[in-house]
Motif scaffolding. Structure first.
Motif, PDB file in Angstrom:
ATOM      1  N   ASP A 626      17.611  85.584  51.707  1.00 34.51           N
ATOM      2  CA  ASP A 626      16.949  84.319  51.398  1.00 34.51           C
ATOM      3  C   ASP A 626      17.373  83.784  50.024  1.00 34.51           C
ATOM      4  OD1 ASP A 626      15.377  82.117  51.876  1.00 34.51           O
ATOM      5  OD2 ASP A 626      13.488  83.066  51.313  1.00 34.51           O
ATOM      6  N   ARG A 627      18.684  83.781  49.800  1.00 39.31           N
ATOM      7  CA  ARG A 627      19.252  83.225  48.575  1.00 39.31           C
ATOM      8  C   ARG A 627      20.148  82.043  48.930  1.00 39.31           C
ATOM      9  NH1 ARG A 627      21.228  88.920  45.739  1.00 39.31           N
ATOM     10  NH2 ARG A 627      19.183  89.956  45.741  1.00 39.31           N
ATOM     11  N   PRO A 628      20.464  81.203  47.957  1.00 36.34           N
ATOM     12  CA  PRO A 628      21.249  79.992  48.263  1.00 36.34           C
ATOM     13  C   PRO A 628      22.616  80.304  48.865  1.00 36.34           C
ATOM     14  CG  PRO A 628      20.239  79.809  46.098  1.00 36.34           C
ATOM     15  CD  PRO A 628      19.996  81.217  46.557  1.00 36.34           C
ATOM     16  N   ILE A 629      23.001  79.491  49.835  1.00 34.61           N
ATOM     17  CA  ILE A 629      24.305  79.572  50.495  1.00 34.61           C
ATOM     18  C   ILE A 629      24.910  78.170  50.513  1.00 34.61           C
ATOM     19  CG2 ILE A 629      25.553  80.124  52.625  1.00 34.61           C
ATOM     20  CD1 ILE A 629      23.248  82.009  53.348  1.00 34.61           C
ATOM     21  N   VAL A 630      26.179  78.074  50.171  1.00 34.38           N
ATOM     22  CA  VAL A 630      26.901  76.803  50.221  1.00 34.38           C
ATOM     23  C   VAL A 630      28.045  76.948  51.218  1.00 34.38           C
ATOM     24  CG1 VAL A 630      28.223  75.071  48.953  1.00 34.38           C
ATOM     25  CG2 VAL A 630      26.344  76.284  47.822  1.00 34.38           C
ATOM     26  N   VAL A 631      28.132  76.033  52.157  1.00 35.50           N
ATOM     27  CA  VAL A 631      29.239  75.984  53.102  1.00 35.50           C
ATOM     28  C   VAL A 631      30.277  75.016  52.551  1.00 35.50           C
ATOM     29  CG1 VAL A 631      29.973  75.359  55.424  1.00 35.50           C
ATOM     30  CG2 VAL A 631      27.799  76.549  55.080  1.00 35.50           C
ATOM     31  N   TYR A 632      31.424  75.553  52.160  1.00 34.95           N
ATOM     32  CA  TYR A 632      32.535  74.761  51.647  1.00 34.95           C
ATOM     33  C   TYR A 632      33.537  74.629  52.782  1.00 34.95           C
ATOM     34  CZ  TYR A 632      36.838  73.878  48.936  1.00 34.95           C
ATOM     35  OH  TYR A 632      38.036  73.379  48.457  1.00 34.95           O
ATOM     36  N   ALA A 633      33.549  73.470  53.436  1.00 38.84           N
ATOM     37  CA  ALA A 633      34.258  73.295  54.708  1.00 38.84           C
ATOM     38  C   ALA A 633      35.307  72.195  54.612  1.00 38.84           C
ATOM     39  CB  ALA A 633      33.246  72.964  55.808  1.00 38.84           C
ATOM     40  N   PRO A 634      36.386  72.425  53.873  1.00 40.10           N
ATOM     41  CA  PRO A 634      37.376  71.359  53.683  1.00 40.10           C
ATOM     42  C   PRO A 634      38.181  71.036  54.934  1.00 40.10           C
ATOM     43  CG  PRO A 634      38.137  73.393  52.684  1.00 40.10           C
ATOM     44  CD  PRO A 634      36.732  73.638  53.098  1.00 40.10           C
ATOM     45  N   ASP A 635      38.273  71.983  55.868  1.00 36.71           N
ATOM     46  CA  ASP A 635      39.070  71.743  57.074  1.00 36.71           C
ATOM     47  C   ASP A 635      38.236  71.917  58.342  1.00 36.71           C
ATOM     48  OD1 ASP A 635      38.726  74.447  56.757  1.00 36.71           O
ATOM     49  OD2 ASP A 635      40.773  75.012  57.286  1.00 36.71           O
ATOM     50  N   TRP A 636      36.968  71.583  58.261  1.00 33.80           N
ATOM     51  CA  TRP A 636      36.076  71.789  59.392  1.00 33.80           C
ATOM     52  C   TRP A 636      36.547  71.102  60.673  1.00 33.80           C
ATOM     53  CZ3 TRP A 636      32.990  74.732  61.799  1.00 33.80           C
ATOM     54  CH2 TRP A 636      32.130  74.256  62.790  1.00 33.80           C
ATOM     55  N   PRO A 637      36.929  69.813  60.667  1.00 37.81           N
ATOM     56  CA  PRO A 637      37.361  69.204  61.931  1.00 37.81           C
ATOM     57  C   PRO A 637      38.522  69.954  62.571  1.00 37.81           C
ATOM     58  CG  PRO A 637      36.973  67.516  60.272  1.00 37.81           C
ATOM     59  CD  PRO A 637      36.918  68.838  59.562  1.00 37.81           C
ATOM     60  N   ALA A 638      39.490  70.367  61.749  1.00 43.76           N
ATOM     61  CA  ALA A 638      40.643  71.085  62.293  1.00 43.76           C
ATOM     62  C   ALA A 638      40.243  72.466  62.785  1.00 43.76           C
ATOM     63  CB  ALA A 638      41.737  71.194  61.231  1.00 43.76           C
ATOM     64  N   TYR A 639      39.438  73.173  62.001  1.00 46.02           N
ATOM     65  CA  TYR A 639      39.010  74.515  62.400  1.00 46.02           C
ATOM     66  C   TYR A 639      38.219  74.447  63.705  1.00 46.02           C
ATOM     67  CZ  TYR A 639      37.201  79.275  61.908  1.00 46.02           C
ATOM     68  OH  TYR A 639      36.900  80.594  62.116  1.00 46.02           O
ATOM     69  N   ARG A 640      37.341  73.502  63.779  1.00 44.68           N
ATOM     70  CA  ARG A 640      36.501  73.366  64.982  1.00 44.68           C
ATOM     71  C   ARG A 640      37.360  73.036  66.206  1.00 44.68           C
ATOM     72  NH1 ARG A 640      31.413  69.117  65.443  1.00 44.68           N
ATOM     73  NH2 ARG A 640      30.569  69.919  67.418  1.00 44.68           N
ATOM     74  N   ALA A 641      38.350  72.145  66.029  1.00 50.24           N
ATOM     75  CA  ALA A 641      39.170  71.729  67.161  1.00 50.24           C
ATOM     76  C   ALA A 641      40.152  72.812  67.592  1.00 50.24           C
ATOM     77  CB  ALA A 641      39.931  70.452  66.798  1.00 50.24           C
ATOM     78  N   GLU A 642      40.706  73.546  66.625  1.00 54.70           N
ATOM     79  CA  GLU A 642      41.753  74.505  66.946  1.00 54.70           C
ATOM     80  C   GLU A 642      41.197  75.887  67.284  1.00 54.70           C
ATOM     81  OE1 GLU A 642      44.686  74.583  63.864  1.00 54.70           O
ATOM     82  OE2 GLU A 642      44.627  72.422  63.629  1.00 54.70           O
TER      83      GLU A 642
END
Length: 709
Positions: A626-642
Motif C-alpha cells: 500500500d505504497r505509491p506506484i507510478v506507471v511510466y508508460a511511454p510506449d503503451w499503445p505499441a506494447y498493447r498492440a504488439e
C-alpha cells in the motif's frame, strides 16, 4: 518488388492510426507492381497511385510522390520494407508531444526467411535528448542515413526546397540537409520500420553506380554554411562519417568490379583532401583509424593488404573456434546421451515419497513462490525433504542449510526422475516425464498483465515461443496451478486450458510483504545502506521480449535530482537480463544504485517508498505494501498492440500514470506521487488484486499439496 509490395501496403493500411494518405509511385516497374497498386487504390480511398513516365529511380520517384502529398508530415517508405504494428500511432503521438520537424525512428533488419534483428548500427536513439538540434546531439550524424527512418514536417522540406537527384546514394544529402536545418529533432526508440535485406537491391548491386556516392557527399559539404557557429563543430564529424561511408562501400567487393576499385579508391583520396577540415577531425582508433590514414595517403595496395591480413586473421580465428566448438559440441552431446540414459534408468526406480524438488526462474537460484513454499513446508511438513535445482554458477547464492543439486548433473536427473513433488515457477524442460503418483505444482511468477500461453495467438508479433502444442504438453504435467487473485485464475484458464486444480491462495512470496513490520523495513534499508530519512524510489521496467534490448527513456541522474536532496534511486532490470553474468552495474554517484544483482526483490520492495515501473507484474506484488506506484508508460499503445494485454493498465492503474519522462519529472517535482487521485486508484487496484494477500498464502498451498500432520 511485386513479391514484397502487398506486405508493405498492408502494414500501412492496417495500422490502428488511420489518418494517413498513401502516395504510391509506380516507377514503371516491369513486374505486376502497377496492377497490385491499382487494386489497393480501388479498395481503399487513402491510396493514390502515380505512374512515372519512365523508370527514373528512387530519387525522382520520391519527388513525384512528395509533389502529390497533402499531409503535414512526410514519411518515405521503400516498397520492399514494411511498418511494425502500432508504428504510425507511436509516431503520431511522439510528433504531437515534441512538435519535432524531424523524427528519427528505430528499425530492425529483416532476413529473407522473415527473421528480424536490431543491428545496433549507430548511436542508441534512446540516448538522445527529447528534442534537440544537431549541434546539441551531434551523434545523430552517425544514425543510418536513409529517408525511411525519418518522418519530416512538410514545412521544413518546403523551406529547404530540397530535390532528390537520380542515381544511387541520393539519401546522403537528404539526410544531412534535414539534420543541419532542423531546430527541433526528436527520436523514437522503437522498431517502426522493418528493413528487408535482399539480393538485387540497388546499392547491393555491382556497378559504376556506386561512384554516385562522391557527388552526393560533395553536395553535403558544398552546402555547409561557414557563417553558422555550429559548422566548426559539425564539419569534422560529417567528414569522419563520409570517410567511414567510403570505406564501407570500397570494403565490399560485391559492389565494385575489380576494374573499378582502383579508380574508386583514387576518388576517395581526392574527396579526403578536398573536404578535410582545416583543423583536422577526430580520427578513429584501431584498424579503422589505419584505414583512414591509408585513404589520406592514397595507398590502395596497402589498403588491400590490410584487408587480406584482417580477413586472414578473422578466418583463422573462426577456424580455431570451429575446431574447439566441434570438439566441445561432440563431448557435450555424448555427455547428454549418457545422462539421458541415466534419467531413463532412474525413471524405473520408485518415486521417493519424501522428496520435493524446487526450482525458480530456470534454475537461477532460491527465489519467488517456490522459496516461500519451501520455507513453509519445512515448518508444516518436516518429513518432506526439499532439494533445490540451481545452475552451477548460482549454487553459492543459496541460503545456508538448503540442500541442492546442480542442473545437468547426475544428481539432478536422479532427483528429477524420483521426486514425489516438483515445484517450479516456470515449466520444467520438455523431456521431463510426469510419473504416476508425482505431483507437479506450477506456482507462476506474477499476476499477468501481458497475455500468456495460448492467448498470445491473437498477438503474433509478440510471440517468442510459437510452439503452442509444446506449451500445452508442458501444461498437462501440472496438478496444481497457484493463483494470486480471481483475475489471474481467469487468465490462466484461457492461457493454459488443461485439467489441473487452481489454488487461488494469493502468492506465497508476498506473505512477507503482508506481514512486514517497521523493523523489517528498517533492516532492509540498512542492508542497502539507506537511512530512515531517505526518500527511496525503486525503478523496475519490464522486459520487452518482442523488442530485445528496448528500454524506456530514463535518465537516473535527472530523476534523482528531481527527488530532492534526500532522494535515492534503486534501478533493477528484469530477470531475463541475466544477472549472473553481470555485476551490480555502474553507480551514478552515491544516490543512484543498480540493484539488478540483488538476490531478493522483496527486500527491495520493503526498502522502497515508491515504485516506478511500466508494465511489470511486480506492481501487483508491491501494491501489497500500500505504497505509491507510478506507471511510466511511454510506449503503451505499441506494447498493447504488439505484445497484448488483459486490461488497460493506464485506465485501471495502481496510482499515477505518465507517458513521457518529462511528465514523470513534473510529477516528482510537484510531489504528486501520492495525491488523492493516486490513492483512490491504488485502493481500487488493491481490492481487485491483493485481497488474498494476508500473509498465509504459503500455508494454504502447503496444506493443500503436502501431507501436513
Amino acid at each position: 518488388m511485386q513479391d514484397y509490395l502487398r506486405r508493405c501496403l498492408d502494414s500501412i493500411l492496417e495500422q490502428s492510426y488511420t489518418d494517413v494518405e498513401v502516395i504510391a509511385v509506380d516507377d514503371c516497374s516491369p513486374d505486376d507492381s502497377g496492377t497490385i497498386l491499382a487494386g489497393y487504390a480501388a479498395r481503399d480511398p487513402r491510396v493514390r497511385v502515380i505512374r512515372s513516365v519512365g523508370n527514373e529511380g528512387p530519387g525522382p520517384a520520391r519527388e513525384r510522390g512528395l509533389a502529390a502529398a497533402a499531409g503535414d508530415y512526410v514519411w518515405f517508405l521503400d516498397g520492399d520494407d514494411w511498418l511494425a504494428p502500432g508504428a504510425v500511432r507511436a509516431v503520431a503521438d511522439r510528433l504531437r508531444h515534441t512538435g519535432a520537424e524531424v523524427l528519427v525512428v528505430g528499425h530492425a533488419d529483416a532476413a529473407p526467411d522473415g527473421a528480424t534483428w536490431r543491428t545496433g548500427r549507430g548511436p542508441a536513439l534512446g540516448r538522445a535528448p527529447e528534442v534537440f538540434a544537431l549541434r546539441d546531439w551531434p551523434a545523430a550524424i552517425d544514425v543510418l542515413h536513409v529517408p525511411w527512418n525519418k518522418v519530416v514536417h512538410r514545412s521544413l522540406l518546403d523551406r529547404l526546397d530540397f530535390r532528390f537527384r537520380p542515381g544511387w546514394y541520393e539519401d546522403v544529402p537528404f539526410t544531412y540537409a534535414l539534420l543541419l536545418a532542423a531546430e527541433r529533432i526528436s527520436t523514437l526508440d522503437r522498431v517502426c520500420v522493418l528493413y528487408r535485406q535482399r539480393a538485387g537491391a540497388a546499392t547491393a548491386t555491382a556497378g559504376g553506380g556506386h561512384f554516385g556516392i562522391f557527388p552526393n557527399w560533395a553536395r553535403v559539404f558544398d552546402s555547409l554554411d561557414d557563417s553558422r557557429p555550429d559548422t566548426a563543430l559539425l564539419r569534422p564529424l560529417l567528414f569522419r562519417r563520409m570517410i567511414w561511408h567510403f570505406i564501407r562501400v570500397r570494403g565490399n567487393d560485391d559492389r565494385l568490379e575489380s576494374t573499378l576499385r582502383p579508380g574508386f579508391f583514387t576518388e576517395m583520396t581526392a574527396m579526403y583532401h578536398r573536404y578535410l577540415p582545416s583543423g583536422g577531425y577526430p580520427v578513429p582508433g584501431g584498424l579503422e583509424g589505419v584505414r583512414h590514414r591509408l585513404v589520406a595517403g592514397g595507398r590502395h595496395r596497402t589498403f588491400l593488404a590490410l584487408r587480406r591480413t584482417s580477413r586472414g586473421v578473422r578466418f583463422a580465428r573462426r577456424a580455431a573456434r570451429r575446431g574447439v566448438t566441434a570438439l566441445t559440441t561432440a563431448a557435450r552431446r555424448l555427455r547428454d546421451l549418457v545422462l539421458a540414459g541415466y534419467y531413463r534408468l532412474q525413471l524405473r526406480r520408485p518415486v521417493d515419497p519424501s522428496l520435493a524438488l524446487y526450482a525458480a526462474y530456470w534454475y537461477r537460484g532460491y527465489a519467488c513462490n517456490p522459496a516461500a513454499i519451501y520455507e513453509k513446508a519445512r515448518e508444516l511438513a518436516p518429513d518432506v525433504r526439499g532439494v533445490w535445482v540451481v545452475r552451477r554458477d548460482r549454487a553459492a547464492t543459496l541460503p545456508p542449510g538448503v540442500d541442492h543439486v546442480v542442473a545437468g548433473s547426475p544428481g539432478y536427473y536422479r532427483a528429477l526422475a524420483r521426486a514425489k513433488w516438483l515445484i517450479n515457477n516456470v515449466n520444467w524442460p520438455n523431456p521431463v516425464v510426469k510419473r504416476p503418483g508425482a505431483v507437479h505444482v506450477m506456482t507462476h511468477h506474477g499476476t499477468p498483465l501481458k497475455v500468456m500461453g495460448l492467448d498470445q495467438r491473437a498477438y503474433p508479433d509478440g510471440v517468442q515461443d510459437p510452439d503452442f502444442d509444446a506449451q500445452l504438453r508442458r501444461t498437462r504435467r501440472w496438478d496444481f496451478s497457484v493463483s494470486a487473485n480471481p483475475h489471474t485464475s481467469r487468465a490462466w484458464r484461457t492461457a493454459y486450458p488443461r485439467r489441473h486444480t487452481t489454488l487461488e491462495t494469493g502468492y506465497p512470496r508476498n506473505d512477507r510483504l503482508a506481514t512486514a513490520a517497521a523493523g523489517d523495513v528498517a533492516r532492509a534499508r540498512a542492508a542497502l545502506g539507506l537511512t530512515a530519512t531517505d526518500r527511496v524510489v525503486l525503478y523496475a521496467p519490464t522486459h520487452r521480449e518482442h523488442r530485445p534490448g528496448r528500454q524506456p527513456y530514463f535518465e537516473p541522474e535527472t530523476f534523482v535530482e528531481a527527488l530532492g536532496p534526500t532522494g535515492r534511486l534503486l534501478v533493477r532490470s528484469h530477470y531475463f537480463h541475466d544477472r549472473s553474468a553481470r555485476s551490480a552495474g555502474p553507480d551514478h554517484g552515491d544516490r543512484v544504485r543498480d540493484v539488478s544483482a540483488h538476490p531478493c526483490v522483496e527486500e527491495l520492495f520493503l526498502a522502497a517508498d515508491v515504485l516506478v515501473t511500466d508494465y511489470s507484474s511486480i506492481m501487483f506484488d508491491y501494491a501489497v505494501l500500500d505504497r505509491p506506484i507510478v506507471v511510466y508508460a511511454p510506449d503503451w499503445p505499441a506494447y498493447r498492440a504488439e505484445r497484448g494485454v488483459y486490461f488497460d493498465i493506464t485506465a485501471e492503474p495502481p496510482g499515477a500514470v505518465v507517458t513521457t519522462f518529462a511528465e514523470l519529472l513534473e510529477l516528482v517535482r510537484a510531489d504528486a506521487l501520492d495525491d488523492p487521485a493516486a490513492r483512490s486508484a491504488r485502493a481500487a487496484f488493491r481490492e481487485r488484486f491483493c485481497a488474498l494477500e494476508d500473509g498465509r498464502a504459503a500455508e494454504r498451498v502447503v496444506r493443500r499439496v503436502f501431507p501436513v500432520p
